[in-house]
Each structure stands twice: as C-alpha cells, then as structure tokens.
Design a protein around this motif. Structure first.
Motif, PDB file in Angstrom:
ATOM      1  N   ALA A 164       0.971  -1.085   0.218  1.00  0.00           N
ATOM      2  CA  ALA A 164      -0.182  -0.180  -0.153  1.00  0.00           C
ATOM      3  C   ALA A 164       1.393   1.146   0.152  1.00  0.00           C
ATOM      4  O   ALA A 164       2.080   1.559   0.680  1.00  0.00           O
ATOM      5  N   GLU A 165       0.904   1.925  -0.545  1.00  0.00           N
ATOM      6  CA  GLU A 165       1.487   3.193  -0.698  1.00  0.00           C
ATOM      7  C   GLU A 165       1.373   4.293   0.167  1.00  0.00           C
ATOM      8  O   GLU A 165      -0.188   4.640   0.969  1.00  0.00           O
ATOM      9  N   PHE A 167       0.026   7.781   2.064  1.00  0.00           N
ATOM     10  CA  PHE A 167      -0.658   9.411   2.527  1.00  0.00           C
ATOM     11  C   PHE A 167      -0.328  10.516   2.899  1.00  0.00           C
ATOM     12  O   PHE A 167       0.687   9.735   3.723  1.00  0.00           O
ATOM     13  N   ASP A 188      -7.356  -1.912  -9.841  1.00  0.00           N
ATOM     14  CA  ASP A 188      -8.154  -1.109  -8.139  1.00  0.00           C
ATOM     15  C   ASP A 188      -7.811  -2.622  -7.384  1.00  0.00           C
ATOM     16  O   ASP A 188      -8.970  -3.039  -7.528  1.00  0.00           O
ATOM     17  N   THR A 195      -7.288  -4.682   2.923  1.00  0.00           N
ATOM     18  CA  THR A 195      -6.231  -3.046   3.089  1.00  0.00           C
ATOM     19  C   THR A 195      -6.853  -2.485   1.190  1.00  0.00           C
ATOM     20  O   THR A 195      -5.789  -3.077   0.483  1.00  0.00           O
ATOM     21  N   PRO A 196      -6.803  -1.483   0.934  1.00  0.00           N
ATOM     22  CA  PRO A 196      -6.459  -0.998  -0.462  1.00  0.00           C
ATOM     23  C   PRO A 196      -5.237  -1.661  -0.591  1.00  0.00           C
ATOM     24  O   PRO A 196      -4.048  -1.133   0.448  1.00  0.00           O
ATOM     25  N   ASN A 200      -4.223   1.995  -7.722  1.00  0.00           N
ATOM     26  CA  ASN A 200      -4.941   2.403  -6.827  1.00  0.00           C
ATOM     27  C   ASN A 200      -4.376   3.176  -5.730  1.00  0.00           C
ATOM     28  O   ASN A 200      -4.669   4.543  -6.025  1.00  0.00           O
ATOM     29  N   THR A 201      -3.776   2.904  -4.703  1.00  0.00           N
ATOM     30  CA  THR A 201      -3.143   3.766  -3.848  1.00  0.00           C
ATOM     31  C   THR A 201      -2.136   4.877  -4.307  1.00  0.00           C
ATOM     32  O   THR A 201      -2.079   5.692  -3.726  1.00  0.00           O
ATOM     33  N   ALA A 205      -2.574   8.417  -3.745  1.00  0.00           N
ATOM     34  CA  ALA A 205      -1.863   9.078  -3.237  1.00  0.00           C
ATOM     35  C   ALA A 205      -0.439  10.333  -3.624  1.00  0.00           C
ATOM     36  O   ALA A 205      -0.672  11.250  -2.796  1.00  0.00           O
ATOM     37  N   LEU A 217      -9.531   6.200   2.295  1.00  0.00           N
ATOM     38  CA  LEU A 217     -10.334   5.339   1.136  1.00  0.00           C
ATOM     39  C   LEU A 217     -11.108   4.844   1.618  1.00  0.00           C
ATOM     40  O   LEU A 217     -11.725   4.361   2.754  1.00  0.00           O
ATOM     41  N   ASN A 219     -14.155   1.584   0.660  1.00  0.00           N
ATOM     42  CA  ASN A 219     -14.399   0.098   0.695  1.00  0.00           C
ATOM     43  C   ASN A 219     -15.578  -0.010   0.257  1.00  0.00           C
ATOM     44  O   ASN A 219     -16.393  -0.025   0.837  1.00  0.00           O
TER      45      ASN A 219
END
Length: 276
Positions: A164-165, A167, A188, A195-196, A200-201, A205, A217, A219
C-alpha cells in the motif's frame, strides 16, 4: 503477453465470426446499462467496429451477459459453471488467470480504446474536485510520475502482492473521500485483509500530494459506485470505464462528472473455467 494476444488474433482470423449457441458471459455491473442493453451495445460494436471480435471459442450474436457486483462473485460463478466465460480488461484478466488456478484465457476482443477516470457528483464540490484532479493528473503526466506508477504496479499482474502506498497528511486541510472497490485488480485492488494496495493507492496518494488534500479511502463493491457517490457517502469514485466514440456510455450515468483519463487499454480478455 503480446505473443499470446497475437495468437488469439491469428486464431480469430482463421476462425472467422462463426458460431454456435450463445454463451453466458459474466461482467462487472455497468452503471448505465442493464445486462441486456450491454449485450446489444457489444453487438453493435461487433457490427460497426472492425477488429472488435477476435476469438477462438463458440461465440455468437446470441451471447448474453450476466452482471456481478464484485469480482469475487463473478469468479465463483465461473468456477461453479453458472457462466461460460467472464470478460475483463486485459490487466485484470491476466491478474485473475495468474491467481486463480481454475481460470484460463480463452479469447481476446480488440475494442475501441477504453479509459479509466475518476467520477464526481455534478455539483459545486464535484466541479471543484474535477478541476483539481485534472490539474494534478496533467502534472503527473508531464513529470512522468503516472508512467512510473503504471510500470511499477501493472507490469506483472498477479505475480506478487504490491504494498500500500503511504498517503501524505495535511493537518487542517480538506479530506476527500474516494471509493475504491478491489474489483479491478491490479488497477483497483485490495489485499486479503481488505486494505487497498497497489496502483489505486499509488495514484490517489500522488493526487493527494499534488492537490494538498487528505485522501480517505472507502471500500465499496463496484456495483455500488454510483449510489455511494450520489448519496454523499464518498466525494469521488476511483474508476468508471469510459469507451471512446460511443453515443451512450455503458458505465457512466448522466450527471456523473469525469476526470481526464489516467489509464487506457484496447483489449478485453475472456476467461473460462479449466479443471487441471
């Protein structure tokens, strides 16, 4: 992958546009057409757009579509034999084939260019967010950040689980709630713990950093994208599919504002269930 698609193309050229009884084809629920309308849309593209139909299975103009609100439900239906095939954008089909041992690619359809874009409500807030996102996307294209993220997160679909990126946080700044679905991996995507993760992340971000806003985010199922947007549960939806050069968009209801495109493809791949 290019060699595989070329093989489908060659097979399609020799097979012609044949074809036996219609198949049941699974698809993610479109937001502006019923499954019956979408089947007619596909047929009209086959008639009017050269190269749309490339196949090596028994398709016909009697094919029907069955909608599913989530990718998981669609894959379960495929594995249970409730649909004959499922149709997905090429990166998602590759991801699914690489992560589901019962699914294999069976045909490729070369389509009009199809884009992903963020969606917003048609109100003052939506217009402002549309303008801000478009400015940020233009910057990401200019500095090649979008190209870097595309190569990093979409290069090998399904071969590994991306992270996950992170943010950025802007104390006191606006918070923008964005719906993600996990139903179009690796574009996506959500991890098994919901957890995304991934593309997409990474895109959101970077948009948040360039816009100077906090991104939250939310869901949801892909079938609930528009209801979540219109109800005010979210301020934006990460993706709508946008076909070039059509009179009516299958996935974009009237009144939904769109950002500029951040991803494009021109091949849909079909998967079928295969018991090894």
């Amino acid at each position: 992958m290019k060699k595989l698609i070329l093989a489908f193309v060659i097979a399609g050229i020799f097979a012609g546009s044949a074809f036996g009884a219609g198949l049941k084809i699974g698809a993610l629920t479109k937001q502006n057409m019923s499954a019956e309308e979408f089947a007619e849309f596909i047929k009209s593209q086959e008639r009017n757009f050269f190269g749309w139909k490339i196949m090596n299975t028994n398709h016909s103009f009697d094919d029907t579509f069955v909608y599913f609100d989530t990718l998981t439900a669609m894959i379960m239906a495929l594995n249970a034999g409730k649909v004959d095939e499922i149709a997905l954008p090429s990166p998602t089909a590759e991801y699914t084939a690489n992560t589901n041992t019962g699914a294999e690619m069976c045909c490729a359809l070369h389509s009009r260019p199809t884009h992903l874009a963020l969606g917003f409500r048609n109100d003052e807030t939506g217009l402002r967010l549309q303008r801000m996102v478009n400015e940020a996307l233009a910057s990401m294209k200019s500095d090649r950040k979008l190209s870097v993220l595309t190569a990093k997160y979409l290069g090998t679909p399904g071969k590994s689980l991306p992270a996950a990126e992170k943010f950025a946080e802007f104390p006191g700044a606006e918070t923008v709630k964005v719906a993600v679905t996990g139903d179009l991996p690796p574009l996506d995507m959500v991890a098994p713990d919901n957890t995304p993760v991934g593309f997409n992340t990474a895109v959101l971000a970077e948009l948040g950093r360039k816009m100077g806003v906090n991104i939250e985010l939310v869901n949801i199922e892909s079938g609930a994208r528009t209801s979540a947007l219109i109800s005010g549960r979210v301020d934006a939806v990460f993706w709508y599919q946008v076909w070039e050069g059509v009179n009516k968009q299958p996935d974009v209801p009237e009144g939904v504002l769109l950002s500029d495109s951040y991803y494009e493809w021109d091949t849909f791949l079909h998967l079928r269930h295969f018991v090894r």
